[in-house]
Design a protein around this motif. Sequence first.
Motif, PDB file in Angstrom:
ATOM      1  N   ILE A   1      41.003  42.430  76.681  1.00  0.00           N
ATOM      2  CA  ILE A   1      40.656  43.265  75.537  1.00  0.00           C
ATOM      3  C   ILE A   1      41.827  44.149  75.131  1.00  0.00           C
ATOM      4  CG2 ILE A   1      39.725  45.162  76.925  1.00  0.00           C
ATOM      5  CD1 ILE A   1      37.603  45.543  74.727  1.00  0.00           C
ATOM      6  N   ALA A   2      42.774  44.353  76.031  1.00  0.00           N
ATOM      7  CA  ALA A   2      43.904  45.245  75.781  1.00  0.00           C
ATOM      8  C   ALA A   2      45.015  44.531  75.016  1.00  0.00           C
ATOM      9  CB  ALA A   2      44.448  45.767  77.106  1.00  0.00           C
ATOM     10  N   PRO A   3      45.933  45.285  74.408  1.00  0.00           N
ATOM     11  CA  PRO A   3      47.122  44.675  73.804  1.00  0.00           C
ATOM     12  C   PRO A   3      48.054  44.139  74.892  1.00  0.00           C
ATOM     13  CG  PRO A   3      46.713  46.894  72.939  1.00  0.00           C
ATOM     14  CD  PRO A   3      45.843  46.731  74.137  1.00  0.00           C
ATOM     15  N   ARG A   4      48.975  43.266  74.503  1.00  0.00           N
ATOM     16  CA  ARG A   4      49.901  42.681  75.469  1.00  0.00           C
ATOM     17  C   ARG A   4      50.872  43.719  76.038  1.00  0.00           C
ATOM     18  NH1 ARG A   4      52.451  37.651  76.614  1.00  0.00           N
ATOM     19  NH2 ARG A   4      51.208  36.607  75.024  1.00  0.00           N
ATOM     20  N   GLU A   5      51.535  44.472  75.194  1.00  0.00           N
ATOM     21  CA  GLU A   5      52.634  45.324  75.638  1.00  0.00           C
ATOM     22  C   GLU A   5      52.249  46.310  76.736  1.00  0.00           C
ATOM     23  OE1 GLU A   5      55.827  45.016  74.937  1.00  0.00           O
ATOM     24  OE2 GLU A   5      55.274  43.222  73.832  1.00  0.00           O
TER      25      GLU A   5
ATOM     26  N   ASP B   1      55.676  24.849  85.451  1.00  0.00           N
ATOM     27  CA  ASP B   1      55.831  23.757  86.412  1.00  0.00           C
ATOM     28  C   ASP B   1      54.473  23.124  86.688  1.00  0.00           C
ATOM     29  OD1 ASP B   1      56.473  22.001  88.388  1.00  0.00           O
ATOM     30  OD2 ASP B   1      57.195  23.488  89.827  1.00  0.00           O
ATOM     31  N   ASN B   2      53.657  23.796  87.508  1.00  0.00           N
ATOM     32  CA  ASN B   2      52.340  23.236  87.829  1.00  0.00           C
ATOM     33  C   ASN B   2      51.180  24.097  87.318  1.00  0.00           C
ATOM     34  OD1 ASN B   2      52.805  25.309  89.588  1.00  0.00           O
ATOM     35  ND2 ASN B   2      52.319  24.160  91.453  1.00  0.00           N
ATOM     36  N   VAL B   3      51.496  25.100  86.510  1.00  0.00           N
ATOM     37  CA  VAL B   3      50.443  25.907  85.889  1.00  0.00           C
ATOM     38  C   VAL B   3      50.920  26.371  84.513  1.00  0.00           C
ATOM     39  CG1 VAL B   3      51.173  28.115  86.890  1.00  0.00           C
ATOM     40  CG2 VAL B   3      48.800  27.809  86.205  1.00  0.00           C
ATOM     41  N   ALA B   4      50.015  26.336  83.550  1.00  0.00           N
ATOM     42  CA  ALA B   4      50.278  26.856  82.208  1.00  0.00           C
ATOM     43  C   ALA B   4      49.238  27.930  81.910  1.00  0.00           C
ATOM     44  CB  ALA B   4      50.202  25.738  81.171  1.00  0.00           C
ATOM     45  N   ILE B   5      49.663  29.038  81.330  1.00  0.00           N
ATOM     46  CA  ILE B   5      48.744  30.140  81.052  1.00  0.00           C
ATOM     47  C   ILE B   5      48.628  30.345  79.552  1.00  0.00           C
ATOM     48  CG2 ILE B   5      48.205  32.569  81.469  1.00  0.00           C
ATOM     49  CD1 ILE B   5      49.917  32.454  83.965  1.00  0.00           C
ATOM     50  N   GLU B   6      47.407  30.307  79.072  1.00  0.00           N
ATOM     51  CA  GLU B   6      47.109  30.581  77.664  1.00  0.00           C
ATOM     52  C   GLU B   6      46.643  32.042  77.563  1.00  0.00           C
ATOM     53  OE1 GLU B   6      47.564  28.674  75.161  1.00  0.00           O
ATOM     54  OE2 GLU B   6      47.871  26.692  76.077  1.00  0.00           O
ATOM     55  N   TYR B   7      47.504  32.899  77.049  1.00  0.00           N
ATOM     56  CA  TYR B   7      47.183  34.329  76.936  1.00  0.00           C
ATOM     57  C   TYR B   7      46.490  34.614  75.604  1.00  0.00           C
ATOM     58  CZ  TYR B   7      50.083  35.457  81.001  1.00  0.00           C
ATOM     59  OH  TYR B   7      50.610  35.545  82.262  1.00  0.00           O
ATOM     60  N   ARG B   8      45.432  35.418  75.671  1.00  0.00           N
ATOM     61  CA  ARG B   8      44.743  35.864  74.473  1.00  0.00           C
ATOM     62  C   ARG B   8      44.448  37.363  74.613  1.00  0.00           C
ATOM     63  NH1 ARG B   8      46.344  31.593  73.648  1.00  0.00           N
ATOM     64  NH2 ARG B   8      45.370  29.796  72.601  1.00  0.00           N
ATOM     65  N   PHE B   9      44.911  38.148  73.632  1.00  0.00           N
ATOM     66  CA  PHE B   9      44.744  39.596  73.666  1.00  0.00           C
ATOM     67  C   PHE B   9      43.984  40.058  72.426  1.00  0.00           C
ATOM     68  CE2 PHE B   9      48.528  38.517  76.038  1.00  0.00           C
ATOM     69  CZ  PHE B   9      48.391  39.257  77.204  1.00  0.00           C
ATOM     70  N   ALA B  10      42.976  40.907  72.645  1.00  0.00           N
ATOM     71  CA  ALA B  10      42.156  41.405  71.538  1.00  0.00           C
ATOM     72  C   ALA B  10      42.722  42.685  70.926  1.00  0.00           C
ATOM     73  CB  ALA B  10      40.727  41.650  72.012  1.00  0.00           C
ATOM     74  N   ASP B  11      43.795  43.217  71.501  1.00  0.00           N
ATOM     75  CA  ASP B  11      44.449  44.426  70.967  1.00  0.00           C
ATOM     76  C   ASP B  11      43.480  45.590  70.810  1.00  0.00           C
ATOM     77  OD1 ASP B  11      46.905  43.104  70.832  1.00  0.00           O
ATOM     78  OD2 ASP B  11      46.466  42.325  68.835  1.00  0.00           O
ATOM     79  N   GLY B  12      42.563  45.713  71.771  1.00  0.00           N
ATOM     80  CA  GLY B  12      41.624  46.824  71.759  1.00  0.00           C
ATOM     81  C   GLY B  12      40.445  46.642  70.813  1.00  0.00           C
TER      82      GLY B  12
ATOM     83  N   ARG C   1      36.897  40.947  68.466  1.00  0.00           N
ATOM     84  CA  ARG C   1      37.739  39.747  68.462  1.00  0.00           C
ATOM     85  C   ARG C   1      37.539  38.886  69.707  1.00  0.00           C
ATOM     86  NH1 ARG C   1      43.808  41.084  67.873  1.00  0.00           N
ATOM     87  NH2 ARG C   1      43.845  38.799  67.888  1.00  0.00           N
ATOM     88  N   LEU C   2      36.934  39.445  70.735  1.00  0.00           N
ATOM     89  CA  LEU C   2      36.827  38.733  72.003  1.00  0.00           C
ATOM     90  C   LEU C   2      36.054  37.412  71.922  1.00  0.00           C
ATOM     91  CD1 LEU C   2      36.309  41.723  74.459  1.00  0.00           C
ATOM     92  CD2 LEU C   2      38.266  40.162  74.400  1.00  0.00           C
ATOM     93  N   PRO C   3      34.908  37.347  71.226  1.00  0.00           N
ATOM     94  CA  PRO C   3      34.181  36.071  71.186  1.00  0.00           C
ATOM     95  C   PRO C   3      35.017  34.922  70.626  1.00  0.00           C
ATOM     96  CG  PRO C   3      32.754  37.859  70.462  1.00  0.00           C
ATOM     97  CD  PRO C   3      34.129  38.441  70.584  1.00  0.00           C
ATOM     98  N   ALA C   4      35.770  35.173  69.550  1.00  0.00           N
ATOM     99  CA  ALA C   4      36.589  34.110  68.962  1.00  0.00           C
ATOM    100  C   ALA C   4      37.724  33.707  69.894  1.00  0.00           C
ATOM    101  CB  ALA C   4      37.152  34.565  67.615  1.00  0.00           C
ATOM    102  N   LEU C   5      38.311  34.679  70.585  1.00  0.00           N
ATOM    103  CA  LEU C   5      39.397  34.378  71.524  1.00  0.00           C
ATOM    104  C   LEU C   5      38.876  33.566  72.704  1.00  0.00           C
ATOM    105  CD1 LEU C   5      41.268  37.812  71.522  1.00  0.00           C
ATOM    106  CD2 LEU C   5      41.945  35.702  70.351  1.00  0.00           C
ATOM    107  N   ALA C   6      37.688  33.934  73.200  1.00  0.00           N
ATOM    108  CA  ALA C   6      37.089  33.195  74.310  1.00  0.00           C
ATOM    109  C   ALA C   6      36.754  31.766  73.876  1.00  0.00           C
ATOM    110  CB  ALA C   6      35.833  33.905  74.802  1.00  0.00           C
ATOM    111  N   ALA C   7      36.213  31.631  72.666  1.00  0.00           N
ATOM    112  CA  ALA C   7      35.879  30.301  72.150  1.00  0.00           C
ATOM    113  C   ALA C   7      37.130  29.438  71.996  1.00  0.00           C
ATOM    114  CB  ALA C   7      35.161  30.434  70.808  1.00  0.00           C
TER     115      ALA C   7
ATOM    116  N   ALA D   1      39.130  36.804  83.027  1.00  0.00           N
ATOM    117  CA  ALA D   1      38.688  37.806  82.061  1.00  0.00           C
ATOM    118  C   ALA D   1      38.997  39.194  82.601  1.00  0.00           C
ATOM    119  CB  ALA D   1      37.188  37.654  81.795  1.00  0.00           C
ATOM    120  N   THR D   2      39.976  39.851  81.997  1.00  0.00           N
ATOM    121  CA  THR D   2      40.411  41.159  82.479  1.00  0.00           C
ATOM    122  C   THR D   2      39.913  42.260  81.560  1.00  0.00           C
ATOM    123  OG1 THR D   2      42.481  41.262  81.225  1.00  0.00           O
ATOM    124  CG2 THR D   2      42.504  40.030  83.297  1.00  0.00           C
TER     125      THR D   2
END
Length: 227
Positions: free
Chosen positions: A38-42, A64-75, A79-85, A97-98
């Motif tokens: 839910i927080a901004p990236r920075e 290498d053996n893991v890829a991370i898809e980051y999604r931030f709602a910027d507070g 926006r969280l439901p669309a990012l989760a979807a 989910a942090t």
Amino acid sequence: MKRRDFIALLGSATVAWPLAARAQRPAGRVYRVGYLSIAPREPTLHLIKAFEDGLRSLGYRVGDNVAIEYRFADGEMERLPALAADLVRLGVDIIVATGLNPSAVAATKATATIPIVMTSVDPVGTGLVASLARPGGNVTGLTADAGGEILGKRFELLKETLPNLSRLGILFNPDVAFIRNRQTLMTETARTLGLTTIPVEARGVDTLEGVRSPGEGARAGVRHAGG
């Protein structure tokens, strides 16, 4: 390595869910992790670094053996439901989910099959899991608060530290549903210990400066209910 082993490494769990049916993954598999915040990236770059360092220490290297898809709602909670979807649409292997409950709730509403590692407050009270002993479903992770049963212990510690304590200020955000419920429970629990609670509302960081001690200067302990 089995998918369940990977999930267990990501979430040293306060609660757990059955993973016996998880299939064997082929060697060289690149795991895809969804990271929902839910927080901004920075402001959370140090947490992201710690997360990736932790994965690396367990043998999982980004790119290498893991890829991370980051999604931030910027507070912005809405926006969280669309990012989760979006993470579900990408077919990630797991969602981290942090940022306490809102991110975890959005993730659970988006999928009932992709494993979710949460950081939560009172996961039972908020419906994220059925119980700590038998959570069920696809959610595991860590909880900052095990729920109402721990409140009595906390208040007892306050009484031991401040034997003459009789008035307890409760600082809380009334716009967050689970915190409103917790405030009511705290009041009932405090009453059994002879404590009077005084609710003090604070809807955000910018309002904290104007918050005054409860009781017009009367001496009181202050308890933060979250939010």
